[in-house]
Write a protein that holds these residues in place. Structure first.
Motif, PDB file in Angstrom:
ATOM      1  N   ASN A 119       0.878  -1.166   0.000  1.00 47.67           N
ATOM      2  CA  ASN A 119       0.000   0.000   0.000  1.00 47.67           C
ATOM      3  C   ASN A 119       0.921   1.223   0.000  1.00 47.67           C
ATOM      4  OD1 ASN A 119      -1.593   2.258   0.810  1.00 47.67           O
ATOM      5  ND2 ASN A 119      -3.139   0.872   1.608  1.00 47.67           N
ATOM      6  N   PHE A 120       0.991   1.915  -1.142  1.00 47.82           N
ATOM      7  CA  PHE A 120       1.905   3.040  -1.292  1.00 47.82           C
ATOM      8  C   PHE A 120       1.235   4.383  -0.999  1.00 47.82           C
ATOM      9  CE2 PHE A 120       4.158   0.041  -4.266  1.00 47.82           C
ATOM     10  CZ  PHE A 120       5.342  -0.024  -3.538  1.00 47.82           C
ATOM     11  N   SER A 121       0.152   4.374  -0.222  1.00 47.31           N
ATOM     12  CA  SER A 121      -0.591   5.607   0.032  1.00 47.31           C
ATOM     13  C   SER A 121       0.261   6.685   0.692  1.00 47.31           C
ATOM     14  CB  SER A 121      -1.817   5.310   0.906  1.00 47.31           C
ATOM     15  OG  SER A 121      -2.715   4.454   0.236  1.00 47.31           O
ATOM     16  N   ALA A 122       1.259   6.283   1.471  1.00 52.77           N
ATOM     17  CA  ALA A 122       2.076   7.251   2.202  1.00 52.77           C
ATOM     18  C   ALA A 122       3.227   7.807   1.370  1.00 52.77           C
ATOM     19  CB  ALA A 122       2.630   6.613   3.477  1.00 52.77           C
ATOM     20  N   ILE A 123       3.257   7.473   0.075  1.00 48.95           N
ATOM     21  CA  ILE A 123       4.335   7.964  -0.784  1.00 48.95           C
ATOM     22  C   ILE A 123       3.844   8.273  -2.196  1.00 48.95           C
ATOM     23  CG2 ILE A 123       5.072   5.648  -1.534  1.00 48.95           C
ATOM     24  CD1 ILE A 123       7.973   6.609  -1.378  1.00 48.95           C
ATOM     25  N   ALA A 124       2.710   7.685  -2.602  1.00 45.34           N
ATOM     26  CA  ALA A 124       2.233   7.797  -3.987  1.00 45.34           C
ATOM     27  C   ALA A 124       1.804   9.212  -4.360  1.00 45.34           C
ATOM     28  CB  ALA A 124       1.086   6.823  -4.235  1.00 45.34           C
ATOM     29  N   LYS A 125       1.165   9.939  -3.436  1.00 48.24           N
ATOM     30  CA  LYS A 125       0.748  11.309  -3.771  1.00 48.24           C
ATOM     31  C   LYS A 125       1.968  12.183  -4.033  1.00 48.24           C
ATOM     32  CE  LYS A 125      -1.878  12.245  -0.199  1.00 48.24           C
ATOM     33  NZ  LYS A 125      -1.781  10.977   0.583  1.00 48.24           N
ATOM     34  N   GLY A 126       2.987  12.027  -3.196  1.00 48.59           N
ATOM     35  CA  GLY A 126       4.219  12.778  -3.424  1.00 48.59           C
ATOM     36  C   GLY A 126       4.849  12.421  -4.758  1.00 48.59           C
ATOM     37  N   LEU A 138       3.907  25.047  -9.148  1.00 53.90           N
ATOM     38  CA  LEU A 138       3.635  24.436  -7.846  1.00 53.90           C
ATOM     39  C   LEU A 138       2.562  23.380  -8.057  1.00 53.90           C
ATOM     40  CD1 LEU A 138       3.407  25.925  -4.335  1.00 53.90           C
ATOM     41  CD2 LEU A 138       1.547  24.461  -5.134  1.00 53.90           C
ATOM     42  N   VAL A 139       2.882  22.144  -7.669  1.00 57.30           N
ATOM     43  CA  VAL A 139       1.967  21.011  -7.802  1.00 57.30           C
ATOM     44  C   VAL A 139       1.608  20.537  -6.401  1.00 57.30           C
ATOM     45  CG1 VAL A 139       1.617  18.714  -8.768  1.00 57.30           C
ATOM     46  CG2 VAL A 139       3.146  20.329  -9.927  1.00 57.30           C
ATOM     47  N   GLU A 140       0.321  20.521  -6.079  1.00 57.65           N
ATOM     48  CA  GLU A 140      -0.135  20.056  -4.760  1.00 57.65           C
ATOM     49  C   GLU A 140      -1.173  18.974  -4.936  1.00 57.65           C
ATOM     50  OE1 GLU A 140      -3.177  19.706  -1.801  1.00 57.65           O
ATOM     51  OE2 GLU A 140      -3.450  21.278  -3.313  1.00 57.65           O
ATOM     52  N   VAL A 141      -0.938  17.828  -4.322  1.00 60.60           N
ATOM     53  CA  VAL A 141      -1.890  16.720  -4.331  1.00 60.60           C
ATOM     54  C   VAL A 141      -2.115  16.263  -2.893  1.00 60.60           C
ATOM     55  CG1 VAL A 141      -2.421  14.395  -5.143  1.00 60.60           C
ATOM     56  CG2 VAL A 141      -1.111  15.942  -6.609  1.00 60.60           C
ATOM     57  N   GLY A 142      -3.311  16.478  -2.390  1.00 59.82           N
ATOM     58  CA  GLY A 142      -3.629  16.043  -1.029  1.00 59.82           C
ATOM     59  C   GLY A 142      -2.709  16.617   0.027  1.00 59.82           C
ATOM     60  N   GLY A 143      -2.187  17.820  -0.200  1.00 53.49           N
ATOM     61  CA  GLY A 143      -1.307  18.462   0.775  1.00 53.49           C
ATOM     62  C   GLY A 143       0.169  18.240   0.519  1.00 53.49           C
ATOM     63  N   GLU A 144       0.525  17.289  -0.347  1.00 47.47           N
ATOM     64  CA  GLU A 144       1.931  17.076  -0.711  1.00 47.47           C
ATOM     65  C   GLU A 144       2.273  18.017  -1.863  1.00 47.47           C
ATOM     66  OE1 GLU A 144       2.281  15.443   1.710  1.00 47.47           O
ATOM     67  OE2 GLU A 144       0.786  13.891   1.831  1.00 47.47           O
ATOM     68  N   ILE A 145       3.493  18.547  -1.855  1.00 46.98           N
ATOM     69  CA  ILE A 145       3.829  19.634  -2.774  1.00 46.98           C
ATOM     70  C   ILE A 145       5.185  19.419  -3.447  1.00 46.98           C
ATOM     71  CG2 ILE A 145       4.529  22.083  -2.824  1.00 46.98           C
ATOM     72  CD1 ILE A 145       2.307  22.575  -0.742  1.00 46.98           C
TER      73      ILE A 145
END
Length: 324
Positions: A158-165, A184-191
């Motif tokens: 489960n890569f949820s803790a790294i996939a958004k980044g 600037l790219v932001e996905v779910g708070g990761e930038i």
């Protein structure tokens, strides 16, 4: 006369080119059960390319999609993987080693059991945590000749803790290929960002206060300024088990198999890439203050920790008040 006409045409064309300045564009929407917001300077619209990147990453890493590569990996004991999976796997392995196992993407069955994965509700598997732990651990897997090999077929990712980044990084890479230098790219708070904002200044990013409520709260803890790199914030104050104590939430311990009890409410990390920042922020929540501070010093990355007593520990970050 013909020469004068040709010169006139060239002058008009030159004026047209000079006047065609790149403009800042914005894109936003939903991806991977969260929102994205993107600002970039370009003389052409790249919305289709942004969605194409998201779709490509999703086909590889989206654990909620039964047809994705990661879902097929989770059902096999050996399977060929693509460059996206390999890149994220390599970074996950690196952070797993740096964090002494605190970060581990093979905790999928435990994440599901505690209600933070597929189904979004706790299951009876919480009664057999010790049994599940026997088939977790990224060290029980390897990539060899382009194939992911597992010691136990039941191991799942489960890569949820790294996939958004990673998704942020891939959009940034697409921008670079298209000559975009300010974004600037932001996905779910990761930038992931680079260059300057539409005002010609550094990108200003607001870090939320870790307030534990049932609704999304965006009160600002501080403002940080960036001209390049990735930033991620992780915390247990939004995604937690109802009735749990304030120090527990969606971060699962790779040792106990249970939600981590931590004295860190939120961890913000700035790193060269968004996926590294993403994984490190999650790791620091799991590690707790003392070990997180030690890891921060060892890496030398800017880090901000908000502790359970609401005090702040920071390294190389100078929080500023004000609007982003």
């Amino acid at each position: 006369m013909k020469m004068k006409k040709n010169i006139l045409i060239l002058l008009i064309f030159a004026i047209f080119i000079c006047c065609k300045h790149p403009v800042y564009r914005q894109d936003s929407g939903m991806v991977w059960h969260t929102t994205y917001h993107i600002t970039y300077e370009s003389d052409k619209q790249l919305s289709d390319s942004i969605l194409s990147v998201f779709n490509e990453v999703s086909r590889s890493l989206n654990v909620f999609d039964n047809s994705s590569l990661v879902s097929r990996v989770n059902m096999a004991d050996s399977i060929r993987v693509d460059s996206h999976f390999s890149s994220v796997y390599a970074m996950a392995t690196k952070i797993n080693e740096l964090s002494d196992g605190a970060f581990d993407p093979t905790l999928g069955p435990l994440i599901d059991a505690w209600g933070f994965g597929r189904g979004h509700s706790a299951t009876s598997d919480t009664l057999r945590i010790d049994s599940i732990l026997k088939y977790t651990g990224i060290g029980k897997t390897k990539i060899e000749n382009g194939c992911l090999i597992k010691n136990d077929k039941r191991i799942s990712f489960n890569f949820s803790a790294i996939a958004k980044g990673y998704g942020c990084d891939m959009v940034a890479a697409m921008f670079e290929r298209n000559g975009v230098q300010n974004y600037l790219v932001e996905v779910g708070g990761e930038i992931r960002c680079k260059g300057k904002n539409p005002k010609g200044k550094k990108w200003k990013i607001s870090i939320d206060k870790p307030i534990r409520t049932d609704t999304i709260n965006h009160d600002s803890q501080c403002i940080v300024e960036l001209t390049s790199g990735g930033l991620a914030t992780s915390g247990n104050y939004r995604n937690y088990t109802p009735g749990s104590t304030p120090g527990t939430g969606h971060t699962i311990s790779s040792r106990s198999g249970r939600p981590v009890e931590t004295d860190i409410l939120s961890a913000t990390v700035i790193a060269p890439s968004a996926m590294e920042a993403d994984a490190l922020a999650t790791s620091m929540i799991a590690l707790g203050t003392e070990k997180a501070q030690a890891l921060s010093r060892r890496l030398g990355y800017p880090v901000l920790l908000v502790l359970s007593d609401l005090s702040v520990w920071q390294q190389f970050i100078s929080p500023e008040a004000g609007e982003p």
